[in-house]
Motif scaffolding. Structure first.
Motif, mmCIF file in Angstrom:
data_model
loop_
_atom_site.group_PDB
_atom_site.id
_atom_site.type_symbol
_atom_site.label_atom_id
_atom_site.label_comp_id
_atom_site.label_asym_id
_atom_site.label_seq_id
_atom_site.Cartn_x
_atom_site.Cartn_y
_atom_site.Cartn_z
ATOM 1 N N THR A 44 65.205 -5.073 -40.844
ATOM 2 C CA THR A 44 65.161 -4.207 -39.660
ATOM 3 C C THR A 44 66.174 -3.077 -39.799
ATOM 4 O O THR A 44 65.868 -1.903 -39.554
ATOM 5 C CB THR A 44 65.454 -5.016 -38.383
ATOM 6 O OG1 THR A 44 64.447 -6.016 -38.225
ATOM 7 C CG2 THR A 44 65.466 -4.112 -37.157
ATOM 8 N N ASN A 45 67.373 -3.426 -40.219
ATOM 9 C CA ASN A 45 68.427 -2.438 -40.421
ATOM 10 C C ASN A 45 68.044 -1.441 -41.522
ATOM 11 O O ASN A 45 68.231 -0.226 -41.376
ATOM 12 C CB ASN A 45 69.736 -3.139 -40.787
ATOM 13 C CG ASN A 45 70.867 -2.160 -41.067
ATOM 14 O OD1 ASN A 45 71.299 -1.427 -40.183
ATOM 15 N ND2 ASN A 45 71.332 -2.138 -42.315
ATOM 16 N N GLU A 48 65.273 0.925 -40.322
ATOM 17 C CA GLU A 48 65.791 1.869 -39.330
ATOM 18 C C GLU A 48 66.620 2.973 -39.978
ATOM 19 O O GLU A 48 66.560 4.136 -39.559
ATOM 20 C CB GLU A 48 66.642 1.124 -38.297
ATOM 21 C CG GLU A 48 65.836 0.300 -37.318
ATOM 22 C CD GLU A 48 66.713 -0.473 -36.350
ATOM 23 O OE1 GLU A 48 67.960 -0.474 -36.531
ATOM 24 O OE2 GLU A 48 66.165 -1.083 -35.402
ATOM 25 N N LYS A 49 67.361 2.618 -41.030
ATOM 26 C CA LYS A 49 68.230 3.592 -41.695
ATOM 27 C C LYS A 49 67.538 4.356 -42.817
ATOM 28 O O LYS A 49 68.127 5.262 -43.409
ATOM 29 C CB LYS A 49 69.477 2.880 -42.240
ATOM 30 C CG LYS A 49 70.396 2.374 -41.144
ATOM 31 C CD LYS A 49 71.657 1.748 -41.713
ATOM 32 C CE LYS A 49 72.600 1.328 -40.577
ATOM 33 N NZ LYS A 49 73.831 0.659 -41.112
ATOM 34 N N TYR A 76 56.264 6.911 -45.571
ATOM 35 C CA TYR A 76 56.794 7.278 -44.261
ATOM 36 C C TYR A 76 55.759 7.894 -43.321
ATOM 37 O O TYR A 76 56.078 8.189 -42.173
ATOM 38 C CB TYR A 76 58.003 8.198 -44.422
ATOM 39 C CG TYR A 76 59.217 7.458 -44.933
ATOM 40 C CD1 TYR A 76 59.918 6.585 -44.100
ATOM 41 C CD2 TYR A 76 59.653 7.609 -46.239
ATOM 42 C CE1 TYR A 76 61.025 5.895 -44.558
ATOM 43 C CE2 TYR A 76 60.751 6.921 -46.716
ATOM 44 C CZ TYR A 76 61.437 6.056 -45.871
ATOM 45 O OH TYR A 76 62.527 5.365 -46.324
#
Length: 434
Positions: A44-45, A48-49, A76
């Motif tokens: 998840t991290n 998100e980054k 993306y």
């Protein structure tokens, strides 16, 4: 009465002992839920980054897959979620899952020896400065050869003699490639490159064909790439280019044929070179937007330029796979070369290739396999490999665990190194081995 009491006490102590043993043993067992929560949090991290657009992750042991999950999207645009059948460009993981596996098979069959020399097997290198380099030196990256050669750049030029790349952006250098800007007036050498098919020319991209005469200059450059550091560790793509040539010369078969024999025995089909020959474009995750050589977002063709020059089949790169196929190879290696009762590789060969033969010299490397100096992330007996595109797989025979992480972090550009700065893969590897 005393006898009965003593018996009860003895039984109680025995039960407590067994229970204590069970609790102690359970601490060493793999907590699927706890590790899945950790991986979910890390993913998840990472998403998100913007570490990468998506990923496949598998955790397992020699007997079973314990965790298998897909995250994010192929790119993306977020149009296609990652699915289990998707294959990733493995980059340098190909070194072990391709050329090294074949070498292990041939060593086990006594068809080659680690002391065999380049010049004795490959005629073009006879009487050259690298003629007496051995399989052992090439696989341990102690040959003294330079790290790499950008062969493809000699196929490019500019009409006004200006450099191909510049550190500064300008009207002449508008497009970014890695950390440099590309000359907009690049010309391709028509003697060696064609944008339409030609007889006996090698297809190196969907709209590019290479004159095989170019390989003469490639082999000449390799033969003079010695840096006089023989015996010291220098990680080099050239080493595995030579391993490929040696095993092909010895067997009379091409690397993709030799690897396919092993994959077929293992029953895996989502792994191989040139993926568009065995899967659909929709099942291949895209890699980089190449503004330099191929002027396209690479998808279905190998990202590595040296492997591209060799038609997508190379010792240093070229393999595509999904995590599930790689998990079978991991289980085979953790089972000392056997899979589902069938011997794929000799146990003695597996042990030899995955050990560290040069630790006395401070070189933490197996034969083909990557090993690390023990630290907070890696243990002495860990072995595996990583790939430039954002791929990782490692095994630990002591904990009987393996981890596979496949990403396309180079999409849309290789400048994205966030997953390395965060020690992303190493942190997950440490977690599942605790």
């Amino acid at each position: 009465m005393k006898k009965i009491t003593a018996g009860i006490i003895l039984i109680s102590m025995t039960f407590l002992g067994i229970n204590a043993y069970s609790q102690k043993k359970s601490k060493k067992s793999f907590d699927v839920k706890r590790n899945e929560v950790y991986i979910d949090s890390m993913m998840t991290n990472a998403l998100e980054k913007g570490f990468f657009p998506g990923a496949q992750i598998i955790v397992g042991n020699k007997d079973a897959v314990l965790i298998s999950k897909n995250y994010g999207f192929q790119d993306y645009s977020k149009k296609q979620p990652v699915k289990s059948d998707d294959v990733y460009d493995l980059a340098s993981m190909s070194k072990v899952l391709g050329a090294t596996l074949v070498t292990m098979r041939l060593v086990g069959e006594d068809k080659i020896k680690l002391t065999d020399k380049v010049g004795d097997l490959v005629e073009v290198y006879k009487n050259t400065p690298i003629a007496d380099l051995t399989f052992f030196e090439l696989l341990t990256h102690t040959s003294g050869l330079k790290a790499s050669i950008t062969f493809y750049q000699s196929l490019l030029s500019t009409p006004d003699g200006l450099p191909l790349l510049s550190k500064e952006k300008s009207d002449v250098y508008p497009d970014l490639f890695d950390t440099m800007y590309v000359n907009k007036n690049i010309v391709y050498d028509a003697n060696y490159l064609s944008f339409t098919p030609k007889e006996n020319w090698v297809q190196i991209y969907k709209n590019m064909w290479l004159n095989p005469e170019f390989y003469k200059t490639v082999y000449e450059q390799i033969s003079t790439a010695n840096t006089n550091t023989r015996g010291k560790y220098v990680y080099s793509d050239l080493n595995l280019l030579l391993v490929k040539q040696m095993i092909e010369a010895k067997t009379g078969l091409k690397l993709d044929e030799l690897t396919k024999e092993i994959y077929t025995e293992l029953g895996i089909s989502k792994i191989g070179y040139n993926p568009l020959k065995w899967t659909s474009l929709e099942n291949v995750t895209p890699t980089e937007l190449d503004n330099f050589f191929r002027k396209d977002t690479i998808r279905g063709y190998v990202h590595d330029e040296a492997a591209a020059i060799f038609g997508g089949v190379s010792g240093n790169a070229g393999l595509f796979a999904n995590a599930q196929s790689i998990s079978v190879i991991c289980q085979m290696l953790l089972n000392d070369g056997k899979y589902q009762g069938k011997e794929i590789l000799k146990a003695t060969v597996v042990k030899e290739f995955t050990s560290s033969p040069l630790t006395k010299e401070g070189i933490y490397r197996g034969l083909g396999f990557d090993k690390r100096k023990p630290d907070e992330f890696f243990k002495a007996n860990d072995f595996g490999h990583t790939g430039f595109t954002g791929t990782f797989f490692f095994m630990n025979p002591d904990t009987n665990r393996f981890l596979i992480i496949l990403t396309n972090r180079v999409n849309p550009t290789r400048t994205n190194r966030l997953m390395y700065k965060d020690d992303f893969s190493a942190k997950i590897w440490r977690q599942i081995n605790n």
